[in-house]
Design a protein around this motif. Structure first.
Motif, mmCIF file in Angstrom:
data_model
loop_
_atom_site.group_PDB
_atom_site.id
_atom_site.type_symbol
_atom_site.label_atom_id
_atom_site.label_comp_id
_atom_site.label_asym_id
_atom_site.label_seq_id
_atom_site.Cartn_x
_atom_site.Cartn_y
_atom_site.Cartn_z
ATOM 1 N N ASN A 121 0.781 -1.232 0.000
ATOM 2 C CA ASN A 121 0.000 0.000 0.000
ATOM 3 C C ASN A 121 0.818 1.290 0.000
ATOM 4 O OD1 ASN A 121 -2.543 -1.456 0.233
ATOM 5 N ND2 ASN A 121 -1.936 -1.899 2.328
ATOM 6 N N LEU A 122 1.894 1.334 0.758
ATOM 7 C CA LEU A 122 2.633 2.585 0.923
ATOM 8 C C LEU A 122 3.704 2.790 -0.135
ATOM 9 C CD1 LEU A 122 2.961 2.678 4.820
ATOM 10 C CD2 LEU A 122 1.166 3.614 3.362
ATOM 11 N N GLU A 161 2.607 4.825 10.736
ATOM 12 C CA GLU A 161 1.422 4.002 10.496
ATOM 13 C C GLU A 161 0.689 3.741 11.805
ATOM 14 O OE1 GLU A 161 -0.845 2.583 8.942
ATOM 15 O OE2 GLU A 161 -0.253 3.183 6.939
ATOM 16 N N GLY A 206 -0.923 7.393 10.007
ATOM 17 C CA GLY A 206 -1.420 6.782 8.780
ATOM 18 C C GLY A 206 -2.843 6.274 8.912
ATOM 19 N N GLN A 208 -5.523 6.295 6.668
ATOM 20 C CA GLN A 208 -5.770 6.631 5.266
ATOM 21 C C GLN A 208 -7.243 6.778 4.923
ATOM 22 O OE1 GLN A 208 -5.019 3.532 6.222
ATOM 23 N NE2 GLN A 208 -6.660 2.326 5.305
ATOM 24 N N TYR A 264 -8.657 10.079 4.088
ATOM 25 C CA TYR A 264 -8.334 10.640 2.774
ATOM 26 C C TYR A 264 -9.090 9.952 1.643
ATOM 27 C CZ TYR A 264 -4.464 13.018 5.081
ATOM 28 O OH TYR A 264 -3.722 13.825 5.904
ATOM 29 N N GLY A 302 -7.316 5.792 0.101
ATOM 30 C CA GLY A 302 -6.719 6.979 0.702
ATOM 31 C C GLY A 302 -5.212 6.967 0.863
ATOM 32 N N TYR A 303 -4.541 5.861 0.491
ATOM 33 C CA TYR A 303 -3.090 5.774 0.699
ATOM 34 C C TYR A 303 -2.336 6.829 -0.117
ATOM 35 C CZ TYR A 303 -3.944 1.315 3.024
ATOM 36 O OH TYR A 303 -4.386 0.356 3.880
ATOM 37 N N GLU A 340 -2.828 10.400 1.365
ATOM 38 C CA GLU A 340 -2.186 10.660 2.651
ATOM 39 C C GLU A 340 -0.676 10.827 2.487
ATOM 40 O OE1 GLU A 340 -2.537 7.636 5.624
ATOM 41 O OE2 GLU A 340 -1.521 6.096 4.440
#
Length: 348
Positions: A38-39, A115, A143, A145, A148, A304-305, A308
């Protein structure tokens, strides 16, 4: 003529993206499945200049340098924090290690993205907030997310104009033996409702299984019921939110679909739909288009990742404190989690 306009639009869109460059370097602490899935994709897409990846294993560090030869892998967090070129640190390690790592980053004065969960208790959260003020770290964000996610942001704007009545949330997963379900998993739905509706007071709480709870919360303008459980299945895990307002009902499914069903009018208190049949009307406020493979239609974006990460780096680059997920804003969720633990320990 039309083709020229299309070509110009595409060129300007590409140039706008390429013009988004960075003046500082960043580092990432951790290399787990969540980070890789994800990040890192969001960081890579945005072109964020990662100078270091910091891990605990020398073997993993060597593997990282073979996989990503343009980055330096290290096992020394101290050396990373002493590099003046690095202005922002991403942390996504083991949840139990987050508090210690965050404390070291804050003492260095660098900006921190950590996170969830950033720590293991409300007391540790207060300690991190105090450290942020003491050491003057410019940006400290958590984090979370979902704040967002486009669907959540649309829902939040709509609810500001509504007279709220009640909500019902279900967060149902399979077993989670690798960690603390309340802290690691349920922090998401608890933060979501406190983000949307404000600080909460626990009216009632019932523990149905070791990590399954039925909770009733009272917010300033609404009362809600939550089912939080890891007694279901990961194959068909569910996160759903239904909000009842004076004008109708909002339904949010994961962060993929947001709908609004308006209520029918009444005559002298009599529902008009009982007098005359009406077709059900559902307004689709947001849905992810899985057909077109563009960024806004990817789950990294819809959950939202992407936004953010972009928000964190923009705050670091321009020296602005992030308001949406500043570490102080997660305190209401920790207060509820502390209350749930207190309720359950009292009822034993």
């Amino acid at each position: 003529m039309i083709q020229q306009l299309i070509d110009r639009y595409k060129r300007l869109r590409t140039e706008r993206f390429l013009a988004q460059t960075y003046q500082y370097s960043y580092a990432f602490v951790g290399m787990g499945q969540h980070s890789l899935t994800n990040l890192y994709p969001a960081i890579h897409y945005l072109g964020v200049p990662l100078k270091y990846i910091c891990v605990t294993s020398e073997r993993k560090a060597r593997l990282i340098e073979r996989k990503f030869p343009y980055m330096k892998a290290t096992t020394s967090l101290d050396a990373t924090l002493k590099d003046d070129e690095v202005k922002g640190i991403f942390v996504s390690a083991s949840p139990s290690a987050h508090f210690s790592i965050a404390s070291q980053v804050l003492k260095s004065g660098k900006s921190l993205f950590i996170e969830k969960p950033p720590c293991q208790s409300l007391q540790e959260l207060d300690a991190l907030i105090d450290q942020q003020r003491l050491y003057g770290s410019p940006v400290v964000m958590t984090g979370l997310q979902k704040r967002y996610a486009p669907a959540v942001q649309i829902l939040q704007k709509r609810l500001l104009k509504e007279h709220l009545i009640s909500y019902d949330l279900h967060y149902l997963t399979g077993a989670y033996p690798e960690g603390n379900s309340l802290l690691d998993l349920y922090i998401h739905p608890l933060d979501l409702v406190t983000h949307l509706f404000g600080r909460a007071e626990i009216i009632a709480c019932q523990q149905m299984a070791p990590a399954s709870y039925i909770v009733m919360l009272r917010h300033p303008h609404i009362v809600g019921t939550l089912e939080l459980s890891d007694s279901y299945t990961w194959t068909s895990a569910e996160e759903s939110l239904k909000v009842c307002t004076a004008k109708g009902i909002y339904r949010l499914s994961q962060t993929e679909l947001l709908t609004f069903e308006p209520k029918h009018s009444s005559i002298l208190g009599m529902p008009y739909e009982k007098v005359r049949k009406h077709n059900k009307t559902v307004e689709h406020l947001y849905s992810r288009n899985a057909f077109t493979p563009t960024l806004p239609n990817s789950q990294v974006y819809s959950q939202g990742y992407y936004s953010e990460i972009r928000s964190f780096t923009a705050s670091v680059e321009h020296g602005r404190s992030n308001v949406i997920t500043d570490i102080t804003t997660i305190k209401p969720a920790y207060e509820v989690m502390t209350g749930i633990n207190s309720f359950c320990s009292t009822s034993r």
